[in-house]
Design an enzyme around this catalytic site. Structure first.
Site, PDB file in Angstrom:
ATOM      1  CE  LYS A 128     -47.268  32.090  37.586  1.00 25.40           C
ATOM      2  NZ  LYS A 128     -46.636  33.296  38.173  1.00 25.40           N
ATOM      3  CG  ASP A 168     -44.532  30.852  39.864  1.00 23.35           C
ATOM      4  OD1 ASP A 168     -44.635  32.060  40.092  1.00 23.35           O
ATOM      5  OD2 ASP A 168     -45.129  29.995  40.558  1.00 23.35           O
TER       6      ASP A 168
HETATM    7  P1  NDP Z   1     -39.139  28.549  44.564  1.00 22.15           P
HETATM    8  O1  NDP Z   1     -39.487  27.271  43.918  1.00 22.15           O
HETATM    9  O2  NDP Z   1     -37.788  29.124  44.367  1.00 22.15           O
HETATM   10  O3  NDP Z   1     -39.372  28.426  46.151  1.00 22.15           O
HETATM   11  C1  NDP Z   1     -40.622  28.109  46.675  1.00 22.15           C
HETATM   12  C2  NDP Z   1     -40.510  28.038  48.195  1.00 22.15           C
HETATM   13  O4  NDP Z   1     -41.833  27.945  48.730  1.00 22.15           O
HETATM   14  C3  NDP Z   1     -39.766  26.812  48.665  1.00 22.15           C
HETATM   15  O5  NDP Z   1     -39.109  27.107  49.873  1.00 22.15           O
HETATM   16  C4  NDP Z   1     -40.874  25.812  48.880  1.00 22.15           C
HETATM   17  O6  NDP Z   1     -40.592  24.786  49.835  1.00 22.15           O
HETATM   18  C5  NDP Z   1     -41.977  26.708  49.416  1.00 22.15           C
HETATM   19  N1  NDP Z   1     -43.273  26.109  49.102  1.00 22.15           N
HETATM   20  C6  NDP Z   1     -43.752  25.822  47.857  1.00 22.15           C
HETATM   21  N2  NDP Z   1     -44.955  25.246  47.959  1.00 22.15           N
HETATM   22  C7  NDP Z   1     -45.216  25.175  49.277  1.00 22.15           C
HETATM   23  C8  NDP Z   1     -46.312  24.684  50.024  1.00 22.15           C
HETATM   24  N3  NDP Z   1     -47.379  24.151  49.414  1.00 22.15           N
HETATM   25  N4  NDP Z   1     -46.272  24.820  51.378  1.00 22.15           N
HETATM   26  C9  NDP Z   1     -45.199  25.371  52.000  1.00 22.15           C
HETATM   27  N5  NDP Z   1     -44.118  25.843  51.344  1.00 22.15           N
HETATM   28  C10 NDP Z   1     -44.140  25.739  50.010  1.00 22.15           C
HETATM   29  O7  NDP Z   1     -40.276  29.582  44.121  1.00 22.15           O
HETATM   30  P2  NDP Z   1     -40.243  31.176  44.123  1.00 22.15           P
HETATM   31  O8  NDP Z   1     -39.456  31.683  45.265  1.00 22.15           O
HETATM   32  O9  NDP Z   1     -39.884  31.617  42.752  1.00 22.15           O
HETATM   33  O10 NDP Z   1     -41.793  31.507  44.313  1.00 22.15           O
HETATM   34  C11 NDP Z   1     -42.376  31.704  45.610  1.00 22.15           C
HETATM   35  C12 NDP Z   1     -43.664  32.484  45.476  1.00 22.15           C
HETATM   36  O11 NDP Z   1     -43.391  33.749  44.852  1.00 22.15           O
HETATM   37  C13 NDP Z   1     -44.737  31.836  44.585  1.00 22.15           C
HETATM   38  O12 NDP Z   1     -46.003  32.190  45.098  1.00 22.15           O
HETATM   39  C14 NDP Z   1     -44.546  32.518  43.234  1.00 22.15           C
HETATM   40  O13 NDP Z   1     -45.727  32.498  42.465  1.00 22.15           O
HETATM   41  C15 NDP Z   1     -44.208  33.929  43.707  1.00 22.15           C
HETATM   42  N6  NDP Z   1     -43.502  34.775  42.740  1.00 22.15           N
HETATM   43  C16 NDP Z   1     -42.333  34.372  42.156  1.00 22.15           C
HETATM   44  C17 NDP Z   1     -41.680  35.224  41.283  1.00 22.15           C
HETATM   45  C18 NDP Z   1     -40.362  34.883  40.678  1.00 22.15           C
HETATM   46  O14 NDP Z   1     -39.812  35.730  39.965  1.00 22.15           O
HETATM   47  N7  NDP Z   1     -39.797  33.704  40.921  1.00 22.15           N
HETATM   48  C19 NDP Z   1     -42.248  36.527  40.921  1.00 22.15           C
HETATM   49  C20 NDP Z   1     -43.423  36.890  41.665  1.00 22.15           C
HETATM   50  C21 NDP Z   1     -44.026  36.020  42.523  1.00 22.15           C
HETATM   51  P3  NDP Z   1     -40.275  23.280  49.325  1.00 22.15           P
HETATM   52  O15 NDP Z   1     -38.949  23.388  48.635  1.00 22.15           O
HETATM   53  O16 NDP Z   1     -40.267  22.476  50.569  1.00 22.15           O
HETATM   54  O17 NDP Z   1     -41.389  22.909  48.387  1.00 22.15           O
HETATM   55  O1  2IT Z   2     -45.578  35.654  39.510  1.00 23.25           O
HETATM   56  C1  2IT Z   2     -44.746  36.257  38.786  1.00 23.25           C
HETATM   57  O2  2IT Z   2     -44.809  37.478  38.601  1.00 23.25           O
HETATM   58  C2  2IT Z   2     -43.659  35.477  38.186  1.00 23.25           C
HETATM   59  N1  2IT Z   2     -43.560  34.280  38.449  1.00 23.25           N
HETATM   60  C3  2IT Z   2     -42.708  36.128  37.233  1.00 23.25           C
HETATM   61  C4  2IT Z   2     -43.300  36.207  35.871  1.00 23.25           C
HETATM   62  C5  2IT Z   2     -42.369  36.691  34.780  1.00 23.25           C
HETATM   63  O3  2IT Z   2     -42.816  36.648  33.628  1.00 23.25           O
HETATM   64  O4  2IT Z   2     -41.238  37.105  35.053  1.00 23.25           O
END
Ligand code: NDP
Ligand code: 2IT
Length: 446
Positions: A128, A168
């Protein structure tokens, strides 16, 4: 040594050697409690000290990022890449740009990623990275210059057979484009050193949707196993980013009733459930609107509730899809008191220790992120293999592969997680991943 005393010894060793890293300690505690009983009945695991070795990152790269903003001021940020474990494939995991990013957060994420990637069955190690840069309110040109400056250092540590970053929080399609453009010019090579790329230059169908869609495919497996179905179920989702919106889209397509989304400023509530059109609109406008959920309420109805989380809303299913520790013990009790029967994590470690304990005591199915959000990295793995072959598979074929991988992860959790009639998905996921990693570690020697 008993499981309990070995657990206490390991945790206090970690806390002494790596102080002030609470999220990292939390993630280690959560996995180690489940894997020690397996460790103890395998002499070769003990001989190779596999548990302690799996808990600490193989390498951490830290660097400074100097870049120029639109006012010609030079700003300084920190960047990191935690290469946690390369036992079963190139280091693999996302990059996060958020002011809260620090070594504790990245170490917990890289540790979890290692177990998650092992569950997919694909050849990927765990990593990460990211920066404490806050991209909110920055111009497109500033984002581009920041990504270029970040890659100026990172490029020497990554590569298709070494370490393959992806997105992420706050690192999506746009940032991946700038990061890849910088990598390609610095290395003078067109190769799959980053995933989540645009379709035009080596990206894969389904990667954008994969985490959210995969979460809902996992939910389908859980519902089937409990002889239940999605139709008309009330679903509370937190977050309004890539994971939350694609989960909402797939759940709605399968006739679930998604009644909330949220962000760091509050939550959106719609008693009638969001329509596919509303979710598509939010996906299309999330970058251009200051607060896409407020705008959703203005354009389509429903309520915007400031400064609150959605965990007090009556629901059947909760899908925390925003960030770590966003759902605590009190929130878990509120969900349970309101009839919530299933909790699946879209985010990484969104439920605190207390929340996890409350779900376990209530014996409702609770699926940890390393199992339920693995669809994203699984598609990244499939993007890597398409890049290696210079070929691209169709959307339908990859969507089917995603379903198959989520089903296989579900089966592993059920097989290893039986607990007197209740399925302990968390323990199942931890043990299934541990067996693969520990076997590889012993086979590769010290
Ligand atoms: P995005 O940046 O697309 O969206 C994040 C969302 O979470 C936004 O709505 C944001 O709100 C909110 N958020 C972030 N930080 C906070 C906080 N401290 N308190 C409240 N809301 C918060 O990210 P993703 O959708 O890609 O990621 C979301 C989660 O999923 C993370 O935990 C990430 O590690 C996990 N994840 C992502 C993957 C991927 O492929 N993208 C894969 C697997 C897991 P705001 O805009 O107001 O900050
Ligand atoms: O938390 C996760 O699994 C991710 N943000 C995606 C990682 C990746 O290499 O696609």
């Amino acid at each position: 040594m008993s499981n309990e005393s070995q657990y206490d010894t390991l945790i206090s060793w970690l806390e002494t050697n790596y102080p002030n890293e609470p999220e990292y300690h939390q993630a280690v505690r959560e996995i180690v409690k489940d894997i020690l009983p397996v460790y103890h009945v395998h002499d070769e695991y003990k001989q190779h000290n596999v548990v302690t070795r799996l808990c600490v990152p193989e390498r951490i790269i830290q660097f400074s990022i100097f870049w120029q903003n639109d006012n010609n001021e030079v700003e300084v940020h920190q960047g990191w890449r935690v290469q946690h474990c390369g036992l079963i494939g190139p280091y693999k995991g996302g990059l996060r740009f958020h002011p809260t990013v620090n070594t504790s957060i990245l170490k917990f994420l890289a540790f979890e990623q290692t177990f998650k990637n092992a569950l997919t069955g694909l050849p990927m190690g765990g990593a990460k990275g990211g920066s404490n840069f806050n991209p909110k309110g920055r111009s497109d040109a500033e984002i581009m210059r920041f990504c270029q400056a970040f890659m100026m250092e990172l490029h020497r540590h990554i590569g298709p057979n070494t370490d393959v970053p992806a997105g992420d929080i706050n690192v999506g399609n746009r940032e991946i484009g700038y990061l890849y453009g910088a990598y390609r010019r610095l290395e003078n090579r067109f190769e799959g050193a980053i995933t989540g790329k645009h379709l035009e230059f080596g990206g894969s169908h389904v990667r954008t949707e994969a985490t959210g869609f995969g979460l809902i495919y996992m939910l389908q497996c859980v519902l089937d196993t409990h002889e239940d179905s999605m139709a008309a179920k009330r679903i509370v989702i937190s977050g309004a980013g890539n994971v939350a919106l694609h989960a909402a889209l797939k759940a709605t397509e399968l006739e679930g009733k998604v009644i909330t989304l949220s962000n760091s400023r509050g939550y959106y509530f719609n008693e009638n459930g969001l329509s596919q059109d509303m979710i598509q609109w939010a996906i299309a406008n999330k970058k251009s609107e200051d607060n896409v959920l407020c705008a959703l309420a203005d354009n389509y109805g429903g309520e915007w509730i400031s400064d609150k989380t959605p965990w007090n809303v009556k629901t059947d299913i909760a899908l925390p899809c925003a960030t770590q520790n966003e759902l605590d013990g009190e929130d878990a009790k509120a969900l349970l008191n309101n009839g919530c029967q299933y909790v699946l994590e879209g985010a990484n470690m969104p439920c605190t220790d207390d929340a996890q304990r409350a779900f376990a005591e209530a014996q409702i199915p609770y699926v940890p992120g390393k199992a339920s959000n693995a669809g994203g990295v699984a598609l990244s793995g499939l993007e890597m293999s398409q890049n290696a072959k210079f070929r691209r598979s169709s959307f339908d074929k990859l969507d089917q592969s995603l379903k198959d991988i989520m089903q296989s992860i579900h089966e592993q959790c059920v097989e290893e997680g039986q607990d007197s009639g209740w399925i302990n998905y968390s323990r199942g996921a931890n043990i299934a991943a541990f067996r693969r990693l520990a076997t590889a570690m012993v086979a590769q020697g010290v």
